[in-house]
Design a protein around this motif. Structure first.
Motif, PDB file in Angstrom:
ATOM      1  N   PHE A  77       0.835  -1.191   0.000  1.00 36.56           N
ATOM      2  CA  PHE A  77       0.000   0.000   0.000  1.00 36.56           C
ATOM      3  C   PHE A  77       0.872   1.243   0.000  1.00 36.56           C
ATOM      4  CE2 PHE A  77       0.158  -1.761   4.329  1.00 36.56           C
ATOM      5  CZ  PHE A  77       0.831  -0.753   5.007  1.00 36.56           C
ATOM      6  N   VAL A 100       0.762   5.372   1.397  1.00 36.70           N
ATOM      7  CA  VAL A 100       0.105   6.324   2.293  1.00 36.70           C
ATOM      8  C   VAL A 100       0.629   7.721   1.997  1.00 36.70           C
ATOM      9  CG1 VAL A 100      -0.291   7.012   4.687  1.00 36.70           C
ATOM     10  CG2 VAL A 100      -0.127   4.577   4.109  1.00 36.70           C
ATOM     11  N   ALA A 114       0.164  11.482   3.482  1.00 35.15           N
ATOM     12  CA  ALA A 114      -0.418  12.130   4.660  1.00 35.15           C
ATOM     13  C   ALA A 114       0.262  13.463   4.922  1.00 35.15           C
ATOM     14  CB  ALA A 114      -0.287  11.218   5.875  1.00 35.15           C
ATOM     15  N   VAL A 154       1.857   3.741  11.554  1.00 34.12           N
ATOM     16  CA  VAL A 154       0.977   3.918  10.398  1.00 34.12           C
ATOM     17  C   VAL A 154       0.866   2.609   9.618  1.00 34.12           C
ATOM     18  CG1 VAL A 154       0.666   5.138   8.207  1.00 34.12           C
ATOM     19  CG2 VAL A 154       1.346   6.402  10.249  1.00 34.12           C
ATOM     20  N   VAL A 190      -2.679   0.697   8.878  1.00 34.05           N
ATOM     21  CA  VAL A 190      -3.137   0.448   7.505  1.00 34.05           C
ATOM     22  C   VAL A 190      -3.226  -1.055   7.228  1.00 34.05           C
ATOM     23  CG1 VAL A 190      -2.612   0.795   5.062  1.00 34.05           C
ATOM     24  CG2 VAL A 190      -2.263   2.660   6.680  1.00 34.05           C
ATOM     25  N   HIS A 191      -2.261  -1.794   7.708  1.00 29.41           N
ATOM     26  CA  HIS A 191      -2.238  -3.243   7.464  1.00 29.41           C
ATOM     27  C   HIS A 191      -3.454  -3.945   8.057  1.00 29.41           C
ATOM     28  CE1 HIS A 191      -0.794  -7.443   7.766  1.00 29.41           C
ATOM     29  NE2 HIS A 191      -0.284  -7.145   6.589  1.00 29.41           N
ATOM     30  N   GLY A 208      -8.829   1.037   1.689  1.00 35.27           N
ATOM     31  CA  GLY A 208      -8.144   2.313   1.763  1.00 35.27           C
ATOM     32  C   GLY A 208      -8.905   3.378   2.531  1.00 35.27           C
ATOM     33  N   ALA A 232      -8.656   2.575   6.176  1.00 34.87           N
ATOM     34  CA  ALA A 232      -7.277   2.800   6.608  1.00 34.87           C
ATOM     35  C   ALA A 232      -7.009   4.283   6.819  1.00 34.87           C
ATOM     36  CB  ALA A 232      -6.303   2.225   5.575  1.00 34.87           C
ATOM     37  N   ALA A 233      -7.407   5.111   5.872  1.00 36.44           N
ATOM     38  CA  ALA A 233      -7.183   6.552   5.979  1.00 36.44           C
ATOM     39  C   ALA A 233      -7.907   7.123   7.191  1.00 36.44           C
ATOM     40  CB  ALA A 233      -7.630   7.255   4.704  1.00 36.44           C
ATOM     41  N   VAL A 273      -6.008   6.089  10.357  1.00 33.97           N
ATOM     42  CA  VAL A 273      -4.746   6.834  10.509  1.00 33.97           C
ATOM     43  C   VAL A 273      -5.032   8.237  11.038  1.00 33.97           C
ATOM     44  CG1 VAL A 273      -2.857   7.926   9.232  1.00 33.97           C
ATOM     45  CG2 VAL A 273      -3.423   5.523   8.804  1.00 33.97           C
ATOM     46  N   ALA A 276      -5.093  12.067   5.358  1.00 31.77           N
ATOM     47  CA  ALA A 276      -4.384  10.918   4.797  1.00 31.77           C
ATOM     48  C   ALA A 276      -5.187  10.297   3.663  1.00 31.77           C
ATOM     49  CB  ALA A 276      -4.125   9.861   5.869  1.00 31.77           C
ATOM     50  N   CYS A 289      -4.941   6.522   1.616  1.00 29.71           N
ATOM     51  CA  CYS A 289      -4.299   5.207   1.600  1.00 29.71           C
ATOM     52  C   CYS A 289      -4.745   4.463   0.346  1.00 29.71           C
ATOM     53  CB  CYS A 289      -4.669   4.400   2.834  1.00 29.71           C
ATOM     54  SG  CYS A 289      -4.203   5.208   4.382  1.00 29.71           S
TER      55      CYS A 289
END
Length: 102
Positions: free
Chosen positions: A32, A34, A36, A49, A53-54, A59, A62-63, A66, A88, A90
């Motif tokens: 991925f 990122v 930000a 981060v 995200v993992h 996405g 994840a964003a 974060v 962010a 992602c």
């Protein structure tokens, strides 16, 4: 302030109009990407981060995670300060854990 890219008129107010840019060639191992604002990177490590995200499903999730983690970190680390801009994006580069395409 991501909206200030190239805005030299705000230089006197502490806004840096020239973004920090780094280049890296992607490989098949990259999962991925990122993007930000410094408000995220000022309070969260790369490792934190990546962990956030993992563990996300996509996405958008994840964003959001974060940014929420960064806002919490700002409030904890700097309780008497205003929270910096935390934004962010992602982008998953490979198929997700649930078989969804990026």
């Amino acid at each position: 302030m991501a909206r200030a890219f190239g805005d030299l008129h705000l230089k006197n107010y502490g806004v840096i109009a020239v973004p920090q840019i780094s280049c890296r060639s992607l490989t098949s191992r990259d999962q991925f990407l990122v993007l930000a604002t410094d408000g995220v990177w000022d309070v969260l490590s790369n490792e934190k981060v990546v962990s956030i995200v993992h563990s996300a499903e996509n996405g958008e999730e994840a964003a959001k995670a974060v940014v929420e983690a960064a806002v919490r970190a700002w409030r904890c680390k700097f309780p008497s300060s205003r929270v910096d801009d935390c934004s962010a994006v992602c982008l998953f580069l490979q198929e997700s854990k649930h078989g969804e395409q990026p």
